[in-house]
Scaffold this active site. Sequence first.
Site, PDB file in Angstrom:
ATOM      1  N   ASN A 120       1.320   2.913  -3.175  1.00 52.28           N
ATOM      2  CA  ASN A 120       2.253   3.737  -4.466  1.00 52.28           C
ATOM      3  C   ASN A 120       1.802   5.146  -4.185  1.00 52.28           C
ATOM      4  O   ASN A 120       2.382   5.847  -5.150  1.00 52.28           O
ATOM      5  CB  ASN A 120       2.027   2.152  -5.348  1.00 52.28           C
TER       6      ASN A 120
ATOM      7  N   ARG B 246      -6.659  -2.180   8.088  1.00 53.73           N
ATOM      8  CA  ARG B 246      -7.212  -2.790   7.779  1.00 53.73           C
ATOM      9  C   ARG B 246      -6.312  -3.893   7.428  1.00 53.73           C
ATOM     10  O   ARG B 246      -5.532  -4.033   6.332  1.00 53.73           O
ATOM     11  CB  ARG B 246      -8.048  -1.523   6.392  1.00 53.73           C
TER      12      ARG B 246
ATOM     13  N   ASP C 271       0.883  -1.426   0.189  1.00 57.13           N
ATOM     14  CA  ASP C 271      -0.019   0.450   0.274  1.00 57.13           C
ATOM     15  C   ASP C 271       0.533   1.398   0.149  1.00 57.13           C
ATOM     16  O   ASP C 271       2.019   1.445   0.742  1.00 57.13           O
ATOM     17  CB  ASP C 271      -1.122   0.073   1.450  1.00 57.13           C
TER      18      ASP C 271
ATOM     19  N   ASN D  90     -10.383  -2.636  -6.831  1.00 56.38           N
ATOM     20  CA  ASN D  90      -8.737  -2.355  -7.518  1.00 56.38           C
ATOM     21  C   ASN D  90      -9.763  -2.130  -9.300  1.00 56.38           C
ATOM     22  O   ASN D  90      -9.275  -1.088  -9.292  1.00 56.38           O
ATOM     23  CB  ASN D  90      -8.122  -2.760  -7.645  1.00 56.38           C
ATOM     24  N   TRP D  91     -11.210  -2.973  -9.404  1.00 57.33           N
ATOM     25  CA  TRP D  91     -11.786  -2.946 -10.832  1.00 57.33           C
ATOM     26  C   TRP D  91     -12.136  -1.286 -11.164  1.00 57.33           C
ATOM     27  O   TRP D  91     -12.026  -0.600 -11.888  1.00 57.33           O
ATOM     28  CB  TRP D  91     -11.618  -3.591 -11.354  1.00 57.33           C
TER      29      TRP D  91
ATOM     30  N   ARG E 124       0.363   8.623 -10.439  1.00 61.07           N
ATOM     31  CA  ARG E 124       0.182   7.579  -9.686  1.00 61.07           C
ATOM     32  C   ARG E 124       1.485   5.819  -9.989  1.00 61.07           C
ATOM     33  O   ARG E 124       1.776   5.684  -9.778  1.00 61.07           O
ATOM     34  CB  ARG E 124      -1.146   6.986  -9.238  1.00 61.07           C
TER      35      ARG E 124
END
Length: 230
Positions: A15, A182, A13, A61-62, A26
């Site tokens: 990036n 999480r 996590d 993530n889609w 990104r």
Amino acid sequence: MKTVPDHLAIILDGNGRWAKRRGLPRLMGHRAGLRKLEEMVRLVKRQGIRYFSVYAFSTENWNRPKMEVDGLMSLFRYYIRHKVDAIKAEGGRIRFAGRRENIPADLLEMMRWAEERTAGETTIDFILCLNYGGRAEVLDAVNALLESGHRGPVTEADLRRFFYLPDVPDPDLIVRTSGELRLSNFWLWEAAYSEFYFTDIHWPDFDEAALRTALEDYAGRERRYGGLKS
Ligand code: FPP
């Protein structure tokens, strides 16, 4: 108790935040994350860890912008095309966990190729969780179990036979970078007795010292699996 985890799992996590902090798009963060991952496989292997899994792309993530999703798919293609032989040379067996549907056909073909090409390696299993969701995995297993014609009460062992990688032991340690506390649907069933380690470091900055700190922390834990204190 073994002080080195048999199965280390990492939620990659940060990036995006890493890139934003540098005024970069990104995708540059994901590219840096990929470079970090290449380095980390070698370091993890050197620690004597047998199974190393990473959460690379979730079933949720889609929902990210198409450009980012397409960019991530291209990064996965690049990784398989150019890095599989290096993993194999390290004794690494590449495996994928997740739903195969929705993954572009050419990438799916490459994934199969990578798994076949490294199938005989036994030093470390490098598991890429791609289009993975813990709830999806449990549902897929339940449906496969029903389809198999299973009758009567279902045991944990019955269900596990239909998980994506039934032979892989549950993660001993789950690390999440970048400050979020999480599980985000990662190894949901398998994480029942996992130890957790959270760090504020963004994934592209996670280095050997950070890995060592996480493993030292783990080595000091007392795992009781619901039993009494020793
Ligand atoms: C989470 O950071 C990261 C991802 C959703 C993708 C992780 C993928 C890589 C590191 C590339 C890996 C490549 C292979 C072949 C496995 P984020 O985008 O959620 O960061 P943020 O929370 O700071 O926005």
